[in-house]
Design a protein around this motif. Structure first.
Motif, PDB file in Angstrom:
ATOM      1  N   VAL A  28      44.977  57.674  33.473  1.00 33.97           N
ATOM      2  CA  VAL A  28      43.798  56.848  33.727  1.00 33.97           C
ATOM      3  C   VAL A  28      44.065  55.852  34.851  1.00 33.97           C
ATOM      4  CG1 VAL A  28      42.182  55.171  32.743  1.00 33.97           C
ATOM      5  CG2 VAL A  28      43.081  57.018  31.314  1.00 33.97           C
ATOM      6  N   ILE A  29      43.083  55.709  35.739  1.00 36.27           N
ATOM      7  CA  ILE A  29      43.032  54.568  36.649  1.00 36.27           C
ATOM      8  C   ILE A  29      41.739  53.820  36.327  1.00 36.27           C
ATOM      9  CG2 ILE A  29      42.823  53.790  39.044  1.00 36.27           C
ATOM     10  CD1 ILE A  29      44.411  56.189  39.925  1.00 36.27           C
ATOM     11  N   VAL A  30      41.884  52.544  35.967  1.00 35.63           N
ATOM     12  CA  VAL A  30      40.717  51.714  35.677  1.00 35.63           C
ATOM     13  C   VAL A  30      40.286  51.020  36.964  1.00 35.63           C
ATOM     14  CG1 VAL A  30      39.793  49.815  34.315  1.00 35.63           C
ATOM     15  CG2 VAL A  30      41.522  51.325  33.323  1.00 35.63           C
ATOM     16  N   LEU A  31      39.035  51.239  37.342  1.00 40.72           N
ATOM     17  CA  LEU A  31      38.481  50.611  38.541  1.00 40.72           C
ATOM     18  C   LEU A  31      37.524  49.513  38.098  1.00 40.72           C
ATOM     19  CD1 LEU A  31      37.875  53.825  40.667  1.00 40.72           C
ATOM     20  CD2 LEU A  31      39.777  52.218  40.832  1.00 40.72           C
ATOM     21  N   LEU A  32      37.951  48.267  38.315  1.00 43.93           N
ATOM     22  CA  LEU A  32      37.184  47.087  37.890  1.00 43.93           C
ATOM     23  C   LEU A  32      36.158  46.786  38.983  1.00 43.93           C
ATOM     24  CD1 LEU A  32      37.302  45.322  35.377  1.00 43.93           C
ATOM     25  CD2 LEU A  32      38.872  43.808  36.569  1.00 43.93           C
ATOM     26  N   ASN A  33      34.995  47.401  38.847  1.00 44.68           N
ATOM     27  CA  ASN A  33      33.996  47.383  39.908  1.00 44.68           C
ATOM     28  C   ASN A  33      33.203  46.069  39.936  1.00 44.68           C
ATOM     29  OD1 ASN A  33      32.575  48.497  42.074  1.00 44.68           O
ATOM     30  ND2 ASN A  33      31.006  49.360  40.740  1.00 44.68           N
ATOM     31  N   LYS A  34      32.489  45.879  41.056  1.00 47.58           N
ATOM     32  CA  LYS A  34      31.642  44.708  41.312  1.00 47.58           C
ATOM     33  C   LYS A  34      32.471  43.418  41.339  1.00 47.58           C
ATOM     34  CE  LYS A  34      27.734  47.093  39.177  1.00 47.58           C
ATOM     35  NZ  LYS A  34      26.564  47.037  38.279  1.00 47.58           N
ATOM     36  N   SER A  35      33.660  43.549  41.971  1.00 47.58           N
ATOM     37  CA  SER A  35      34.550  42.386  42.081  1.00 47.58           C
ATOM     38  C   SER A  35      33.978  41.322  43.013  1.00 47.58           C
ATOM     39  CB  SER A  35      35.927  42.840  42.598  1.00 47.58           C
ATOM     40  OG  SER A  35      35.816  43.451  43.877  1.00 47.58           O
ATOM     41  N   ASP A  36      32.895  41.654  43.752  1.00 51.47           N
ATOM     42  CA  ASP A  36      32.254  40.688  44.638  1.00 51.47           C
ATOM     43  C   ASP A  36      31.277  39.774  43.885  1.00 51.47           C
ATOM     44  OD1 ASP A  36      30.979  43.244  44.329  1.00 51.47           O
ATOM     45  OD2 ASP A  36      29.411  42.545  45.700  1.00 51.47           O
ATOM     46  N   LEU A  37      31.080  40.043  42.579  1.00 49.19           N
ATOM     47  CA  LEU A  37      30.169  39.237  41.767  1.00 49.19           C
ATOM     48  C   LEU A  37      30.952  38.331  40.821  1.00 49.19           C
ATOM     49  CD1 LEU A  37      27.534  41.993  40.830  1.00 49.19           C
ATOM     50  CD2 LEU A  37      27.491  40.410  42.777  1.00 49.19           C
ATOM     51  N   GLN A  38      30.229  37.480  40.094  1.00 51.02           N
ATOM     52  CA  GLN A  38      30.843  36.624  39.086  1.00 51.02           C
ATOM     53  C   GLN A  38      31.518  37.488  38.023  1.00 51.02           C
ATOM     54  OE1 GLN A  38      31.016  33.235  38.954  1.00 51.02           O
ATOM     55  NE2 GLN A  38      32.237  33.426  37.074  1.00 51.02           N
ATOM     56  N   GLN A  39      32.798  37.219  37.750  1.00 47.42           N
ATOM     57  CA  GLN A  39      33.564  38.074  36.863  1.00 47.42           C
ATOM     58  C   GLN A  39      33.422  37.676  35.399  1.00 47.42           C
ATOM     59  OE1 GLN A  39      35.671  40.855  38.444  1.00 47.42           O
ATOM     60  NE2 GLN A  39      33.826  40.214  39.537  1.00 47.42           N
ATOM     61  N   GLU A  40      33.099  38.695  34.559  1.00 41.58           N
ATOM     62  CA  GLU A  40      33.028  38.507  33.117  1.00 41.58           C
ATOM     63  C   GLU A  40      34.135  39.270  32.394  1.00 41.58           C
ATOM     64  OE1 GLU A  40      31.035  36.529  31.497  1.00 41.58           O
ATOM     65  OE2 GLU A  40      29.882  35.891  33.257  1.00 41.58           O
ATOM     66  N   VAL A  41      34.799  40.169  33.112  1.00 43.41           N
ATOM     67  CA  VAL A  41      35.883  40.976  32.540  1.00 43.41           C
ATOM     68  C   VAL A  41      37.076  40.931  33.493  1.00 43.41           C
ATOM     69  CG1 VAL A  41      36.597  43.257  31.730  1.00 43.41           C
ATOM     70  CG2 VAL A  41      34.217  42.533  31.460  1.00 43.41           C
ATOM     71  N   SER A  42      38.279  40.708  32.958  1.00 44.38           N
ATOM     72  CA  SER A  42      39.490  40.671  33.774  1.00 44.38           C
ATOM     73  C   SER A  42      40.383  41.868  33.439  1.00 44.38           C
ATOM     74  CB  SER A  42      40.272  39.383  33.518  1.00 44.38           C
ATOM     75  OG  SER A  42      40.830  39.396  32.209  1.00 44.38           O
ATOM     76  N   GLY A  43      41.375  42.071  34.282  1.00 44.40           N
ATOM     77  CA  GLY A  43      42.329  43.135  34.020  1.00 44.40           C
ATOM     78  C   GLY A  43      43.069  42.930  32.721  1.00 44.40           C
ATOM     79  N   GLU A  44      43.405  41.677  32.418  1.00 44.93           N
ATOM     80  CA  GLU A  44      44.114  41.377  31.167  1.00 44.93           C
ATOM     81  C   GLU A  44      43.255  41.684  29.959  1.00 44.93           C
ATOM     82  OE1 GLU A  44      47.317  40.754  30.911  1.00 44.93           O
ATOM     83  OE2 GLU A  44      47.274  41.108  33.084  1.00 44.93           O
TER      84      GLU A  44
ATOM     85  N   PHE B  50      46.895  51.723  35.545  1.00 43.42           N
ATOM     86  CA  PHE B  50      46.540  51.037  36.779  1.00 43.42           C
ATOM     87  C   PHE B  50      45.151  50.417  36.616  1.00 43.42           C
ATOM     88  CE2 PHE B  50      49.629  54.148  38.337  1.00 43.42           C
ATOM     89  CZ  PHE B  50      50.418  53.356  39.158  1.00 43.42           C
ATOM     90  N   ILE B  51      45.042  49.120  36.873  1.00 41.95           N
ATOM     91  CA  ILE B  51      43.751  48.437  36.841  1.00 41.95           C
ATOM     92  C   ILE B  51      43.535  47.813  38.215  1.00 41.95           C
ATOM     93  CG2 ILE B  51      42.359  46.623  35.769  1.00 41.95           C
ATOM     94  CD1 ILE B  51      43.947  47.056  33.212  1.00 41.95           C
ATOM     95  N   ILE B  52      42.529  48.289  38.935  1.00 41.51           N
ATOM     96  CA  ILE B  52      42.338  47.903  40.331  1.00 41.51           C
ATOM     97  C   ILE B  52      40.953  47.301  40.527  1.00 41.51           C
ATOM     98  CG2 ILE B  52      42.307  48.750  42.708  1.00 41.51           C
ATOM     99  CD1 ILE B  52      44.026  51.125  41.687  1.00 41.51           C
ATOM    100  N   PRO B  53      40.884  46.045  40.961  1.00 45.74           N
ATOM    101  CA  PRO B  53      39.572  45.460  41.289  1.00 45.74           C
ATOM    102  C   PRO B  53      39.014  46.115  42.555  1.00 45.74           C
ATOM    103  CG  PRO B  53      41.258  43.770  40.956  1.00 45.74           C
ATOM    104  CD  PRO B  53      41.969  45.064  41.095  1.00 45.74           C
ATOM    105  N   ILE B  54      37.773  46.544  42.495  1.00 48.64           N
ATOM    106  CA  ILE B  54      37.134  47.143  43.666  1.00 48.64           C
ATOM    107  C   ILE B  54      35.686  46.663  43.759  1.00 48.64           C
ATOM    108  CG2 ILE B  54      38.526  49.247  43.398  1.00 48.64           C
ATOM    109  CD1 ILE B  54      35.803  50.658  42.713  1.00 48.64           C
ATOM    110  N   SER B  55      35.109  46.917  44.902  1.00 42.52           N
ATOM    111  CA  SER B  55      33.671  46.766  45.047  1.00 42.52           C
ATOM    112  C   SER B  55      33.174  48.007  45.781  1.00 42.52           C
ATOM    113  CB  SER B  55      33.301  45.512  45.841  1.00 42.52           C
ATOM    114  OG  SER B  55      31.917  45.527  46.159  1.00 42.52           O
ATOM    115  N   ALA B  56      32.521  48.907  45.037  1.00 39.20           N
ATOM    116  CA  ALA B  56      31.995  50.116  45.668  1.00 39.20           C
ATOM    117  C   ALA B  56      30.952  49.751  46.720  1.00 39.20           C
ATOM    118  CB  ALA B  56      31.399  51.035  44.607  1.00 39.20           C
ATOM    119  N   LYS B  57      30.208  48.674  46.479  1.00 44.68           N
ATOM    120  CA  LYS B  57      29.174  48.243  47.422  1.00 44.68           C
ATOM    121  C   LYS B  57      29.794  47.722  48.716  1.00 44.68           C
ATOM    122  CE  LYS B  57      25.156  45.192  47.784  1.00 44.68           C
ATOM    123  NZ  LYS B  57      24.315  44.196  47.072  1.00 44.68           N
TER     124      LYS B  57
END
Length: 465
Positions: A335-351, A362-369
């Motif tokens: 699994v690779i976890v992609l923490l999307n919408k990192s450009d917005l206010q964060q409600e969920v963290s990698g931890e 692997f937990i990676i902050p991304i912004s598909a937009k």
């Protein structure tokens, strides 16, 4: 031992180049009468018959049909056994327009050849002892190669690395079979005292080699064929946006409405020297709509068969029961976890996410937009699939699924030998399972094979090869 029905020895012909308009097209003719067939339709500038020419020579002239000129060509002559098939072979190099090349082929067929079956040229090369079965399958792997790894690995197989390794393993096994049989036939002169312990040590060494080969082969198959990748997540997490980003085009509809993706979308992309065969699926949630329910069930089924899961999380909203269901479902997958919408206010963290997984992921902050985080994603892929497992200069990597299955069967047989030794069974029990191990290795290179298997393998080849 190899069992074959009577081999077909008639003369065959087929187009050996792609079925498309091109500068040059090649018609290959093979069989005892191939040169005589070509002589009926070819007139060289020197007026010399092809049957009077030396092997591996090329001749300029015209192809005729009932005295009408079809095309200006170059014709190659290869005399048995010095050809790809081991038979007399002629290759007609003509202009590559489909009408012209088909006209030349039709003329060849009317003058004594028949249309070749798929893979029949390579099949004849195998049956004539020019190549073993692992080399034959490497030919098709080379044709179908999609990356540098696949090309290099196929070339290594064509050079004989699989053949040499399998013959070495079979030699070790047949020695033990012969020793046991000799000792059982002549116990007065050949003692088996202490032999089970010696055989156990040798069996363990064989199993070590085969298990290493199997492990490399699993990794090699992924590098050759691509990583079966499924994007999962709850609705509106950004799965379709990720697919579009990776594909470099608008492959999926993206809206602010949850549940837009109902069916399965597939795309193949290359990242970090890996081919990802990506499937975008419906958002996983408890759906009321009948069509969406079907999409959700398909998403779960595809996820279970994947080599890699890309779990898209909308980091701008809290986790809910849909996320919990997804994380429970993918615990045993890569699994690779992609923490999307990192450009917005964060409600969920990698931890927050790590606490829900039983292993490191692997937990990676991304912004598909905004198209950010892709470099980190690429690095994660390299660490998961390209991190020093394979050296093509030293390691034999079998990627053919049929051959891998035979390795697994061989490992199973040798494991039974080991068990029989530890259980104190008579020596003739060892011999039975050793013979099965020897047999399955023979299937890989074609030294133990039957007509049905040969026909099945070569039926998958392209026409003209």
């Amino acid at each position: 031992m190899i069992y074959y029905k009577i081999m077909k020895t008639d003369t065959i012909a087929a187009i050996a180049t792609g079925m498309t308009e091109a500068g040059i097209g090649i018609i290959r003719i093979s069989g005892e009468d191939s040169i005589q067939v070509a002589d009926k339709i070819f007139k060289s500038k020197s007026n010399k018959k092809l049957s009077h020419q030396k092997s591996h020579t090329m001749h300029f002239g015209m192809i005729f049909d009932d005295e009408n000129t079809i095309d200006e060509v170059l014709v190659s002559v290869m005399i048995a056994p010095h050809s790809y098939t081991g038979e007399n072979t002629v290759e007609i190099n003509c202009h590559g327009g489909m009408f012209v090349i088909n006209k030349v082929l039709e003329t060849v067929l009317r003058n004594g050849a028949r249309l070749a079956e798929p893979g029949e040229f390579t099949k004849r090369a195998f049956l004539n002892g020019k190549i073993d079965l692992s080399k034959a399958e490497a030919v098709m792997d080379l044709i179908q190669s999609k990356n540098d790894f696949a090309v290099k690995n196929s070339m290594n197989h064509l050079k004989g690395d699989v053949l040499e390794e399998v013959r070495s393993l079979r030699s070790d096994i047949i020695y033990e079979i012969a020793f046991i049989e000799s000792a059982l036939d002549d116990p007065e002169h050949i003692s088996l005292e202490g032999y089970p312990e010696q055989l156990l040590e040798k069996t363990d060494k064989l199993l070590e080699k085969l298990n290493a080969l199997k492990e490399r082969s699993g990794n090699g198959r992924i590098r050759k064929d691509g990583v079966s990748t499924v994007i999962v997540g709850k609705p509106n997490a950004g799965k379709s946006s990720l697919l579009n980003l990776l594909a470099g085009e608008e492959r999926a509809i993206v809206t602010d409405y949850a549940g837009t993706t109902r069916d399965i979308l597939e795309e193949t992309v290359k990242i970090a020297d890996l081919v990802l065969k990506i499937t975008d699926t419906a958002g996983i949630r408890n759906a009321d709509d009948a069509v969406e329910k079907i999409g959700v069930e398909r998403a779960k089924a595809y996820a279970m068969d994947a080599d890699l899961i890309l779990y898209m999380v909308d980091s701008s909203v809290p986790l809910n029961e849909n996320d919990m269901e997804i994380m429970k479902m993918i615990q045993d997958k890569k699994v690779i976890v992609l923490l999307n919408k990192s450009d917005l206010q964060q409600e969920v963290s990698g931890e927050d996410l790590r606490t829900h997984f039983e292993k490191d992921v692997f937990i990676i902050p991304i912004s598909a937009k905004q198209q950010t985080g892709m470099e980190e994603f690429s690095e994660a892929l390299k660490k998961m699939f390209l991190s020093g497992q394979i050296s093509l200069n030293e390691d034999i990597v079998i990627t053919n699924l049929r051959q891998i299955r035979e390795i697994e069967e061989c490992i199973e047989s040798l494991s039974l030998v080991r068990k029989s030794i530890l259980d104190g069974m008579p020596e003739d029990f060892f011999s039975i399972d050793l013979q099965n191990a020897y047999l399955h290795l023979g299937y890989i290179i074609g030294e133990e094979v039957n007509d049905d298997l040969v026909n099945e393998i070569f039926s998958k080849f392209c026409m003209g090869k």
